[in-house]
Design a protein around this motif. Sequence first.
Motif, mmCIF file in Angstrom:
data_model
loop_
_atom_site.group_PDB
_atom_site.id
_atom_site.type_symbol
_atom_site.label_atom_id
_atom_site.label_comp_id
_atom_site.label_asym_id
_atom_site.label_seq_id
_atom_site.Cartn_x
_atom_site.Cartn_y
_atom_site.Cartn_z
ATOM 1 N N ALA A 101 104.840 72.724 107.379
ATOM 2 C CA ALA A 101 105.170 72.196 108.229
ATOM 3 C C ALA A 101 103.383 71.242 108.062
ATOM 4 O O ALA A 101 104.071 69.986 107.885
ATOM 5 C CB ALA A 101 104.934 72.603 109.367
ATOM 6 N N LEU A 102 102.597 71.616 107.529
ATOM 7 C CA LEU A 102 101.674 71.381 107.180
ATOM 8 C C LEU A 102 101.279 70.124 105.861
ATOM 9 O O LEU A 102 101.057 69.309 105.993
ATOM 10 C CB LEU A 102 100.140 71.832 107.378
ATOM 11 C CG LEU A 102 99.281 72.349 108.657
ATOM 12 C CD1 LEU A 102 98.461 73.390 108.219
ATOM 13 C CD2 LEU A 102 99.461 71.489 108.913
ATOM 14 N N GLY A 103 102.197 70.951 104.904
ATOM 15 C CA GLY A 103 102.286 70.351 103.612
ATOM 16 C C GLY A 103 102.950 68.906 103.895
ATOM 17 O O GLY A 103 102.870 67.932 103.282
ATOM 18 N N VAL A 104 104.422 68.781 104.751
ATOM 19 C CA VAL A 104 104.907 68.154 104.946
ATOM 20 C C VAL A 104 104.485 66.941 105.846
ATOM 21 O O VAL A 104 104.112 65.701 105.120
ATOM 22 C CB VAL A 104 106.593 68.134 105.842
ATOM 23 C CG1 VAL A 104 106.762 66.735 106.020
ATOM 24 C CG2 VAL A 104 107.461 69.335 104.365
ATOM 25 N N GLY A 109 102.048 61.383 105.376
ATOM 26 C CA GLY A 109 100.401 61.051 105.815
ATOM 27 C C GLY A 109 100.533 60.238 104.746
ATOM 28 O O GLY A 109 99.747 59.192 105.015
ATOM 29 N N CYS A 110 99.587 60.361 103.972
ATOM 30 C CA CYS A 110 99.703 59.772 102.716
ATOM 31 C C CYS A 110 100.214 58.637 102.263
ATOM 32 O O CYS A 110 99.509 58.143 102.004
ATOM 33 C CB CYS A 110 99.750 60.693 101.481
ATOM 34 S SG CYS A 110 98.225 62.590 100.870
ATOM 35 N N VAL A 111 101.247 58.840 101.954
ATOM 36 C CA VAL A 111 102.793 57.541 101.731
ATOM 37 C C VAL A 111 102.383 56.596 102.665
ATOM 38 O O VAL A 111 102.357 54.956 102.273
ATOM 39 C CB VAL A 111 103.686 58.099 101.727
ATOM 40 C CG1 VAL A 111 104.895 56.920 101.566
ATOM 41 C CG2 VAL A 111 104.157 59.415 100.900
ATOM 42 N N GLY A 112 102.228 57.317 103.963
ATOM 43 C CA GLY A 112 101.572 55.760 105.609
ATOM 44 C C GLY A 112 99.959 55.607 104.802
ATOM 45 O O GLY A 112 100.617 54.209 105.223
ATOM 46 N N ILE A 114 99.011 54.588 102.192
ATOM 47 C CA ILE A 114 98.817 53.973 100.819
ATOM 48 C C ILE A 114 99.275 53.005 101.627
ATOM 49 O O ILE A 114 99.035 51.357 101.130
ATOM 50 C CB ILE A 114 99.687 54.784 99.324
ATOM 51 C CG1 ILE A 114 98.268 55.521 98.887
ATOM 52 C CG2 ILE A 114 99.634 53.498 98.714
ATOM 53 C CD1 ILE A 114 99.065 56.861 98.028
ATOM 54 N N ASP A 115 100.395 52.891 102.139
ATOM 55 C CA ASP A 115 101.673 51.367 102.351
ATOM 56 C C ASP A 115 100.239 50.954 103.446
ATOM 57 O O ASP A 115 100.119 49.717 103.251
ATOM 58 C CB ASP A 115 102.872 52.163 103.458
ATOM 59 C CG ASP A 115 103.529 50.880 103.674
ATOM 60 O OD1 ASP A 115 103.730 50.131 102.599
ATOM 61 O OD2 ASP A 115 103.795 51.054 105.219
ATOM 62 N N ASP A 116 99.788 51.480 104.309
ATOM 63 C CA ASP A 116 98.852 50.245 105.590
ATOM 64 C C ASP A 116 98.175 50.438 104.624
ATOM 65 O O ASP A 116 97.434 49.122 104.591
ATOM 66 C CB ASP A 116 98.142 52.037 106.674
ATOM 67 C CG ASP A 116 99.299 51.975 107.124
ATOM 68 O OD1 ASP A 116 100.044 51.533 107.745
ATOM 69 O OD2 ASP A 116 99.323 53.764 108.086
ATOM 70 N N TYR A 117 97.003 50.859 103.422
ATOM 71 C CA TYR A 117 95.752 50.641 102.981
ATOM 72 C C TYR A 117 95.748 49.448 102.238
ATOM 73 O O TYR A 117 95.620 48.425 102.277
ATOM 74 C CB TYR A 117 95.453 51.678 102.149
ATOM 75 C CG TYR A 117 93.859 51.392 101.212
ATOM 76 C CD1 TYR A 117 92.929 51.329 101.857
ATOM 77 C CD2 TYR A 117 94.460 50.317 99.849
ATOM 78 C CE1 TYR A 117 91.424 51.064 100.910
ATOM 79 C CE2 TYR A 117 93.358 50.341 98.522
ATOM 80 C CZ TYR A 117 92.080 50.492 99.530
ATOM 81 O OH TYR A 117 90.761 50.162 99.047
ATOM 82 N N ARG A 118 97.410 49.116 101.772
ATOM 83 C CA ARG A 118 97.776 47.737 100.496
ATOM 84 C C ARG A 118 97.859 47.034 101.608
ATOM 85 O O ARG A 118 97.343 45.600 101.413
ATOM 86 C CB ARG A 118 98.735 48.136 100.370
ATOM 87 C CG ARG A 118 98.871 49.071 98.766
ATOM 88 C CD ARG A 118 100.124 49.590 97.834
ATOM 89 N NE ARG A 118 100.099 48.136 97.234
ATOM 90 C CZ ARG A 118 100.738 48.089 96.451
ATOM 91 N NH1 ARG A 118 101.658 49.264 95.554
ATOM 92 N NH2 ARG A 118 100.675 46.992 95.316
ATOM 93 N N LYS A 119 98.400 47.401 103.146
ATOM 94 C CA LYS A 119 98.838 46.227 103.965
ATOM 95 C C LYS A 119 97.112 45.399 104.405
ATOM 96 O O LYS A 119 97.454 44.268 104.373
ATOM 97 C CB LYS A 119 99.473 46.119 104.973
ATOM 98 C CG LYS A 119 101.219 46.261 104.201
ATOM 99 C CD LYS A 119 101.726 47.198 105.759
ATOM 100 C CE LYS A 119 103.538 47.495 105.063
ATOM 101 N NZ LYS A 119 103.858 47.827 106.502
ATOM 102 N N VAL A 120 96.562 46.093 104.229
ATOM 103 C CA VAL A 120 95.103 46.182 105.328
ATOM 104 C C VAL A 120 94.601 45.416 104.624
ATOM 105 O O VAL A 120 93.428 44.478 104.366
ATOM 106 C CB VAL A 120 95.064 46.858 106.924
ATOM 107 C CG1 VAL A 120 94.282 46.680 107.275
ATOM 108 C CG2 VAL A 120 96.016 47.064 108.000
ATOM 109 N N ALA A 272 104.316 60.470 108.543
ATOM 110 C CA ALA A 272 103.436 62.249 109.452
ATOM 111 C C ALA A 272 104.416 62.574 110.441
ATOM 112 O O ALA A 272 104.611 63.668 110.218
ATOM 113 C CB ALA A 272 102.522 62.240 108.558
ATOM 114 N N LEU A 273 104.191 61.722 111.789
ATOM 115 C CA LEU A 273 104.950 62.897 112.917
ATOM 116 C C LEU A 273 105.842 63.311 112.954
ATOM 117 O O LEU A 273 106.415 63.656 112.696
ATOM 118 C CB LEU A 273 104.097 61.990 113.670
ATOM 119 C CG LEU A 273 102.566 62.403 114.758
ATOM 120 C CD1 LEU A 273 101.719 61.405 115.151
ATOM 121 C CD2 LEU A 273 102.206 63.943 114.535
ATOM 122 N N GLY A 274 106.235 61.799 112.634
ATOM 123 C CA GLY A 274 108.270 61.578 112.248
ATOM 124 C C GLY A 274 108.326 62.864 111.201
ATOM 125 O O GLY A 274 109.557 63.771 111.716
#
Length: 360
Positions: A101-104, A109-112, A114-120, A272-274
Amino acid sequence: MLLWISHYLAEYYRGFGVFQYITFRGILGVLTALSLSFLLGPRVIQWLAQAQIGQAVRSDGPASHLSKSGTPTMGGAFILLGVIISVLLWADLTNRYVWVALGVMLIFGCVGWIDDYRKVIEKNSRGLPARWKYFWQSVAGLGAAIILFATAQHASETELVIPFLKHITPQLGWGYILLTYLVIVGSSNAVNLTDGLDGLAILPTVLIAGALAIFAYVSGHAEFAGYLQIPHVPGAGELVVVCASVVGAGLGFLWFNAYPAQVFMGDVGALALGALLGVVAVMVRQEIVLFIMGGVFVMETVSVILQVASFKLTGRRIFRMAPLHHHFELKGWPEPKVIVRFWIITVIFVLIGLATLKLR
């Protein structure tokens, strides 16, 4: 971590034996994650504001959203931090379900992030290209599915549980991997699509996590599982602490995310939460019930699919704007009304999901 210490201390003072109870550690998980969110929230929000990590608002969206431009985002990071610390403190760290559960959650969360970092930060409106986002989501989803399938020790761990039908529990075999992948990735993106208004996604996440904690507890308890005629999944009870930590961290985040929001969770939190909800539902064998309880997430996702399909096939839009919450905003509903009504709908769906425990 503290569970190991309590084992040792219980030899000298029996009062420490209370830490062996999953329900007690679940309560501590809620309180710990909630306290961490209250502690970390203001500091994270202040840092995000100083670093000018602010939300970009769609120019074609509701006019009321223009004032949200620049609101700190990526706040989901302190939700994840609260969950991780709380779980590491109170869960049984020898339990494989806890680590999956923590790994997933961390990978999504890391994918999200990176996505946020590139946008913001990099001001790249595309963020992480969709093909790469889905690639890494697929890697994580399939990885978790294969691990769970390969380490399954009981037939109940790979059965398909159909609500209301107590005698029909077909073995999925290799189909378990496909189902697990679809649930994890689908749930992750559904929550992400819903995260468009202040508090809209986080409270349904909290409610569903709380309900999944109940499913985890009864699934991991042989007597309760037998009485309720649901699969007994040894070890699933420890997921109570994981779900409880999500409840606490989520409520703490809602304190700052409630309308008008001081911070948004961003993809780092939503993806991550989803994904975490999806993998927990798989581990307690309640994928179909997750589909019911997450009815709001399903409606939001379906609205996007229908909108895109309709526009490509006919050139017309079914909704004024997708996801669905924007449609109601453009119809004139104030944002708080949309949010609260979607919350109420989630409460109804969660209660229906919990009713499946008894109606079999």
